[in-house]
Design a protein around this motif. Structure first.
Motif, PDB file in Angstrom:
ATOM      1  N   ILE A 130      24.180 -37.876  36.432  1.00  0.00           N
ATOM      2  CA  ILE A 130      22.842 -38.486  36.495  1.00  0.00           C
ATOM      3  C   ILE A 130      21.847 -37.476  37.076  1.00  0.00           C
ATOM      4  N   GLN A 131      22.229 -36.852  38.184  1.00  0.00           N
ATOM      5  CA  GLN A 131      21.342 -35.871  38.810  1.00  0.00           C
ATOM      6  C   GLN A 131      21.079 -34.681  37.898  1.00  0.00           C
ATOM      7  N   GLN A 132      22.114 -34.151  37.266  1.00  0.00           N
ATOM      8  CA  GLN A 132      21.944 -32.985  36.409  1.00  0.00           C
ATOM      9  C   GLN A 132      21.039 -33.298  35.222  1.00  0.00           C
ATOM     10  N   ARG A 133      21.186 -34.479  34.641  1.00  0.00           N
ATOM     11  CA  ARG A 133      20.335 -34.842  33.500  1.00  0.00           C
ATOM     12  C   ARG A 133      18.884 -34.980  33.942  1.00  0.00           C
ATOM     13  N   SER A 134      18.686 -35.583  35.112  1.00  0.00           N
ATOM     14  CA  SER A 134      17.333 -35.733  35.649  1.00  0.00           C
ATOM     15  C   SER A 134      16.707 -34.383  35.955  1.00  0.00           C
ATOM     16  N   MET A 135      17.491 -33.483  36.534  1.00  0.00           N
ATOM     17  CA  MET A 135      16.974 -32.159  36.882  1.00  0.00           C
ATOM     18  C   MET A 135      16.684 -31.324  35.629  1.00  0.00           C
ATOM     19  N   LEU A 136      17.465 -31.503  34.593  1.00  0.00           N
ATOM     20  CA  LEU A 136      17.192 -30.798  33.343  1.00  0.00           C
ATOM     21  C   LEU A 136      15.842 -31.238  32.774  1.00  0.00           C
ATOM     22  N   GLU A 137      15.582 -32.528  32.810  1.00  0.00           N
ATOM     23  CA  GLU A 137      14.286 -33.033  32.338  1.00  0.00           C
ATOM     24  C   GLU A 137      13.164 -32.527  33.244  1.00  0.00           C
ATOM     25  N   ALA A 138      13.396 -32.494  34.544  1.00  0.00           N
ATOM     26  CA  ALA A 138      12.382 -31.993  35.470  1.00  0.00           C
ATOM     27  C   ALA A 138      12.067 -30.520  35.181  1.00  0.00           C
ATOM     28  N   LYS A 139      13.091 -29.724  34.922  1.00  0.00           N
ATOM     29  CA  LYS A 139      12.869 -28.308  34.576  1.00  0.00           C
ATOM     30  C   LYS A 139      12.035 -28.189  33.306  1.00  0.00           C
ATOM     31  N   ARG A 140      12.363 -29.013  32.330  1.00  0.00           N
ATOM     32  CA  ARG A 140      11.600 -28.981  31.073  1.00  0.00           C
ATOM     33  C   ARG A 140      10.129 -29.299  31.334  1.00  0.00           C
ATOM     34  N   LEU A 141       9.881 -30.330  32.132  1.00  0.00           N
ATOM     35  CA  LEU A 141       8.501 -30.722  32.431  1.00  0.00           C
ATOM     36  C   LEU A 141       7.785 -29.668  33.269  1.00  0.00           C
ATOM     37  N   LEU A 142       8.488 -29.069  34.213  1.00  0.00           N
ATOM     38  CA  LEU A 142       7.869 -28.009  35.019  1.00  0.00           C
ATOM     39  C   LEU A 142       7.468 -26.825  34.156  1.00  0.00           C
ATOM     40  N   TYR A 143       8.287 -26.522  33.166  1.00  0.00           N
ATOM     41  CA  TYR A 143       8.013 -25.369  32.322  1.00  0.00           C
ATOM     42  C   TYR A 143       6.958 -25.665  31.259  1.00  0.00           C
ATOM     43  N   THR A 144       6.988 -26.856  30.706  1.00  0.00           N
ATOM     44  CA  THR A 144       6.155 -27.125  29.530  1.00  0.00           C
ATOM     45  C   THR A 144       4.869 -27.891  29.816  1.00  0.00           C
ATOM     46  N   THR A 145       4.700 -28.404  31.037  1.00  0.00           N
ATOM     47  CA  THR A 145       3.498 -29.177  31.335  1.00  0.00           C
ATOM     48  C   THR A 145       2.817 -28.637  32.579  1.00  0.00           C
ATOM     49  N   SER A 146       1.655 -29.166  32.841  1.00  0.00           N
ATOM     50  CA  SER A 146       0.935 -28.831  34.070  1.00  0.00           C
ATOM     51  C   SER A 146       0.947 -30.004  35.036  1.00  0.00           C
ATOM     52  N   LEU A 147       1.856 -30.948  34.811  1.00  0.00           N
ATOM     53  CA  LEU A 147       1.968 -32.087  35.710  1.00  0.00           C
ATOM     54  C   LEU A 147       2.310 -31.612  37.117  1.00  0.00           C
ATOM     55  N   SER A 148       1.819 -32.336  38.113  1.00  0.00           N
ATOM     56  CA  SER A 148       2.165 -31.999  39.494  1.00  0.00           C
ATOM     57  C   SER A 148       3.625 -32.347  39.751  1.00  0.00           C
ATOM     58  N   VAL A 149       4.169 -31.796  40.816  1.00  0.00           N
ATOM     59  CA  VAL A 149       5.553 -32.094  41.184  1.00  0.00           C
ATOM     60  C   VAL A 149       5.697 -33.594  41.442  1.00  0.00           C
ATOM     61  N   LYS A 150       4.711 -34.184  42.057  1.00  0.00           N
ATOM     62  CA  LYS A 150       4.732 -35.628  42.323  1.00  0.00           C
ATOM     63  C   LYS A 150       4.796 -36.410  41.013  1.00  0.00           C
TER      64      LYS A 150
END
Length: 152
Positions: free
Chosen positions: A97-117
């Motif tokens: 569960i954690q690894q899948r969530s972190m993979l999505e977080a990495k994708r969003l960090l790389y591809t978007t300008s969304l804040s960490v929050k």
């Protein structure tokens, strides 16, 4: 720009491409695994449980953070789900569960300008501080350091 700056920029770009490809391959592997397993019947009950868990994880990782939610959907105990998944994959249900969530977080960090929050909320963590600690624990970098290292 001098040669050292060019080399550093090229190396940074190569690293970014490498990590993006690794994330993409991981996503594709999980999709292919789901497709290839649905084409043929699993060999045993354990494989069926593990495959059903992977399908549920892909659908619900943003909202289901507790192994009990997956176990309830599969009509088995949490202990049985965890023993089965860990026995077949080497990792606990919580780890998946954690690894899948972190993979999505990495994708969003790389591809978007969304804040960490905002990313924290997007991947299902209501406490951005907890999300940041979990991200650092699993990746070795803070979310902002990850973005800076792989986007800049």
């Amino acid at each position: 720009m001098n040669d050292l700056q060019s080399d550093a920029t090229l190396e940074s770009s190569n690293r970014s491409v490498h990590y993006l490809l690794a994330a993409l391959l991981s996503l594709l592997t999980s999709q292919v695994s789901t497709i290839s397993h649905t084409d043929k019947p699993p060999e045993n009950r354990g494989s069926q449980i593990e495959q059903a868990f992977r399908v549920l994880l892909q659908r619900h990782f943003k909202t289901w953070k507790q192994p009990a939610q997956y176990a309830a959907e599969l009509a088995i105990t949490v202990a049985h789900l965890n023993d089965t998944v860990k026995g077949l994959t080497g990792y606990s249900v919580s780890s998946h569960i954690q690894q899948r969530s972190m993979l999505e977080a990495k994708r969003l960090l790389y591809t978007t300008s969304l804040s960490v929050k905002e990313i924290s909320y997007q991947v299902g963590y209501e406490e951005p501080v907890y999300f940041g600690k979990l991200f650092r624990k699993t990746t070795g970098l803070t979310p902002l350091a990850f973005r800076k290292q792989f986007r800049d």
